[in-house]
Motif scaffolding. Structure first.
Motif, PDB file in Angstrom:
ATOM      1  N   SER A 103       0.830  -1.211   0.000  1.00  0.00           N
ATOM      2  CA  SER A 103       0.000   0.000   0.000  1.00  0.00           C
ATOM      3  C   SER A 103       0.862   1.258   0.000  1.00  0.00           C
ATOM      4  CB  SER A 103      -0.926  -0.002   1.214  1.00  0.00           C
ATOM      5  OG  SER A 103      -1.874  -1.042   1.128  1.00  0.00           O
ATOM      6  N   VAL A 104       1.950   1.247   0.766  1.00  0.00           N
ATOM      7  CA  VAL A 104       2.835   2.410   0.805  1.00  0.00           C
ATOM      8  C   VAL A 104       3.456   2.648  -0.566  1.00  0.00           C
ATOM      9  CG1 VAL A 104       4.959   3.360   1.786  1.00  0.00           C
ATOM     10  CG2 VAL A 104       3.313   2.201   3.262  1.00  0.00           C
ATOM     11  N   ALA A 105       3.896   1.586  -1.220  1.00  0.00           N
ATOM     12  CA  ALA A 105       4.494   1.737  -2.547  1.00  0.00           C
ATOM     13  C   ALA A 105       3.496   2.335  -3.528  1.00  0.00           C
ATOM     14  CB  ALA A 105       4.988   0.385  -3.042  1.00  0.00           C
ATOM     15  N   LYS A 106       2.262   1.873  -3.482  1.00  0.00           N
ATOM     16  CA  LYS A 106       1.227   2.413  -4.375  1.00  0.00           C
ATOM     17  C   LYS A 106       0.949   3.877  -4.057  1.00  0.00           C
ATOM     18  CE  LYS A 106      -2.332  -0.384  -4.959  1.00  0.00           C
ATOM     19  NZ  LYS A 106      -3.392  -1.377  -4.596  1.00  0.00           N
ATOM     20  N   ASP A 107       0.948   4.229  -2.775  1.00  0.00           N
ATOM     21  CA  ASP A 107       0.739   5.623  -2.384  1.00  0.00           C
ATOM     22  C   ASP A 107       1.872   6.500  -2.898  1.00  0.00           C
ATOM     23  OD1 ASP A 107      -1.641   5.116  -1.075  1.00  0.00           O
ATOM     24  OD2 ASP A 107      -0.698   4.912   0.907  1.00  0.00           O
ATOM     25  N   ILE A 108       3.108   6.029  -2.774  1.00  0.00           N
ATOM     26  CA  ILE A 108       4.253   6.807  -3.239  1.00  0.00           C
ATOM     27  C   ILE A 108       4.139   7.087  -4.740  1.00  0.00           C
ATOM     28  CG2 ILE A 108       6.752   6.683  -3.651  1.00  0.00           C
ATOM     29  CD1 ILE A 108       6.954   5.238  -0.922  1.00  0.00           C
ATOM     30  N   GLU A 109       3.679   6.096  -5.481  1.00  0.00           N
ATOM     31  CA  GLU A 109       3.436   6.338  -6.909  1.00  0.00           C
ATOM     32  C   GLU A 109       2.377   7.414  -7.101  1.00  0.00           C
ATOM     33  OE1 GLU A 109       4.333   2.356  -9.439  1.00  0.00           O
ATOM     34  OE2 GLU A 109       2.442   2.342  -8.321  1.00  0.00           O
ATOM     35  N   GLY A 142       9.310   6.070  -9.672  1.00  0.00           N
ATOM     36  CA  GLY A 142       9.631   4.655  -9.577  1.00  0.00           C
ATOM     37  C   GLY A 142       9.801   4.207  -8.137  1.00  0.00           C
ATOM     38  N   ILE A 143       9.920   2.912  -7.977  1.00  0.00           N
ATOM     39  CA  ILE A 143      10.132   2.286  -6.673  1.00  0.00           C
ATOM     40  C   ILE A 143      11.398   1.445  -6.742  1.00  0.00           C
ATOM     41  CG2 ILE A 143       9.252   0.610  -4.995  1.00  0.00           C
ATOM     42  CD1 ILE A 143       7.649   3.205  -4.989  1.00  0.00           C
ATOM     43  N   ALA A 160       9.602 -12.349  -1.315  1.00  0.00           N
ATOM     44  CA  ALA A 160       8.170 -12.382  -1.634  1.00  0.00           C
ATOM     45  C   ALA A 160       7.626 -10.983  -1.913  1.00  0.00           C
ATOM     46  CB  ALA A 160       7.402 -13.021  -0.480  1.00  0.00           C
ATOM     47  N   ASP A 161       8.181  -9.964  -1.242  1.00  0.00           N
ATOM     48  CA  ASP A 161       7.755  -8.582  -1.488  1.00  0.00           C
ATOM     49  C   ASP A 161       8.021  -8.180  -2.934  1.00  0.00           C
ATOM     50  OD1 ASP A 161       7.074  -8.158   1.223  1.00  0.00           O
ATOM     51  OD2 ASP A 161       9.104  -7.485   1.715  1.00  0.00           O
ATOM     52  N   VAL A 162       9.157  -8.606  -3.450  1.00  0.00           N
ATOM     53  CA  VAL A 162       9.539  -8.228  -4.809  1.00  0.00           C
ATOM     54  C   VAL A 162       8.517  -8.751  -5.821  1.00  0.00           C
ATOM     55  CG1 VAL A 162      11.338  -8.368  -6.569  1.00  0.00           C
ATOM     56  CG2 VAL A 162      11.973  -8.183  -4.154  1.00  0.00           C
ATOM     57  N   TYR A 163       8.138 -10.000  -5.666  1.00  0.00           N
ATOM     58  CA  TYR A 163       7.138 -10.572  -6.563  1.00  0.00           C
ATOM     59  C   TYR A 163       5.790  -9.869  -6.410  1.00  0.00           C
ATOM     60  CZ  TYR A 163      10.377 -14.440  -7.477  1.00  0.00           C
ATOM     61  OH  TYR A 163      11.463 -15.178  -7.860  1.00  0.00           O
ATOM     62  N   ALA A 164       5.426  -9.551  -5.179  1.00  0.00           N
ATOM     63  CA  ALA A 164       4.141  -8.879  -4.940  1.00  0.00           C
ATOM     64  C   ALA A 164       4.124  -7.475  -5.523  1.00  0.00           C
ATOM     65  CB  ALA A 164       3.850  -8.840  -3.439  1.00  0.00           C
ATOM     66  N   LEU A 165       5.214  -6.773  -5.386  1.00  0.00           N
ATOM     67  CA  LEU A 165       5.295  -5.413  -5.927  1.00  0.00           C
ATOM     68  C   LEU A 165       5.170  -5.398  -7.444  1.00  0.00           C
ATOM     69  CD1 LEU A 165       8.137  -4.075  -3.628  1.00  0.00           C
ATOM     70  CD2 LEU A 165       5.862  -3.046  -3.823  1.00  0.00           C
ATOM     71  N   LYS A 166       5.788  -6.360  -8.090  1.00  0.00           N
ATOM     72  CA  LYS A 166       5.727  -6.416  -9.551  1.00  0.00           C
ATOM     73  C   LYS A 166       4.300  -6.471 -10.053  1.00  0.00           C
ATOM     74  CE  LYS A 166       7.094  -6.945 -13.811  1.00  0.00           C
ATOM     75  NZ  LYS A 166       7.649  -5.789 -14.578  1.00  0.00           N
TER      76      LYS A 166
END
Length: 237
Positions: free
Chosen positions: A27-33, A39-40, A54-60
């Motif tokens: 959610s934080v990554a999406k908010d930053i966008e 970019g992230i 696992a975070d990396v796959y989820a973020l993609k």
């Protein structure tokens, strides 16, 4: 305009401290966008003490902007990057037990290894960048590996800047000129902050991207995440 990629490692560190999912990294990554970042960036380490694989796959699955994955290209890291296929991979020579990045590549000594790794990533259409010290010889060595870009390691700039900004920027400006003359793109990162980013941007011609995490998250504690992201974007114009 120089692009801003926000490193979210510290968000993961905070989450992991309590063992739950607060704050929610995705959610934080999406908010930053949504706040305007270009970019992230993530830098997963073998012990997964902050960003987990696992975070990396989820973020993609959710990111709409550029995804930059940093790390030492050990077999597990390499396999993950090839599966995720981010827009950019940044190769960093971290030791397994490194607290944070603390040096650039010796691109002369590791030339053949870097050539092989870069070819592996580029075959999958992934843009490559090599973490280097502000040393024209190391930049020249990077060009010989076939990399697309270099990322200038800016800890020394941040350390010297408060006392002597002109001295702090000189080696970086020289290295950037060398990189541009050799056809390399120029990124930068490590200890850049609201205090020193505008001067760095002004002094580095053809600066394409900065990756900022620790300082940005610290500043956001006082100023708010949305405000801080936009303050960086303003300084990078």
């Amino acid at each position: 305009m120089t692009k801003l990629s926000v490193n979210i490692n510290k968000i993961a560190t905070l989450r992991n401290a309590r063992g739950g999912n607060m704050p929610d990294l995705i959610s934080v990554a999406k908010d930053i966008e949504e706040f305007g970042a270009d970019g992230i960036t993530v830098h997963p380490r073998p012990d997964e003490r902050h960003i987990r694989y696992a975070d990396v796959y989820a973020l993609k699955e959710v990111l709409k902007t550029e995804f930059n994955i940093e790390g030492n290209p050990n077999p597990r890291f390499t396999e993950m990057v090839l599966e995720v296929r981010p827009e950019q991979v940044t190769l960093v020579p971290d030791a397994v037990d490194a607290i944070t990045s603390n040096a650039g590549w010796d691109t002369k000594k590791h030339k053949v290894y870097l050539q092989e790794m870069i070819q592996t990533f580029k075959e999958k259409g992934i843009r490559t960048s090599i973490f280097v010290d502000p040393d024209s010889a190391m930049v020249e060595g990077a060009a010989e590996t076939g990399t697309d870009r270099v990322e200038l390691y800016t800890e020394e700039y941040a350390k010297v800047y408060p006392q002597d900004p002109e001295k702090a920027i000189k080696a970086y400006a020289d290295a950037a000129r060398t990189a541009h003359s050799l056809g390399l793109g120029i990124n930068a990162g490590h200890d850049l902050s609201l205090e020193n980013i505008a001067y760095f941007k002004k002094g580095i011609s053809h600066l394409q991207e900065v990756s900022i995490g620790h300082a940005l998250i610290c500043e956001a504690i006082y100023l708010g995440l949305e405000n801080v992201v936009n303050m960086y974007l303003h300084r990078l114009k």
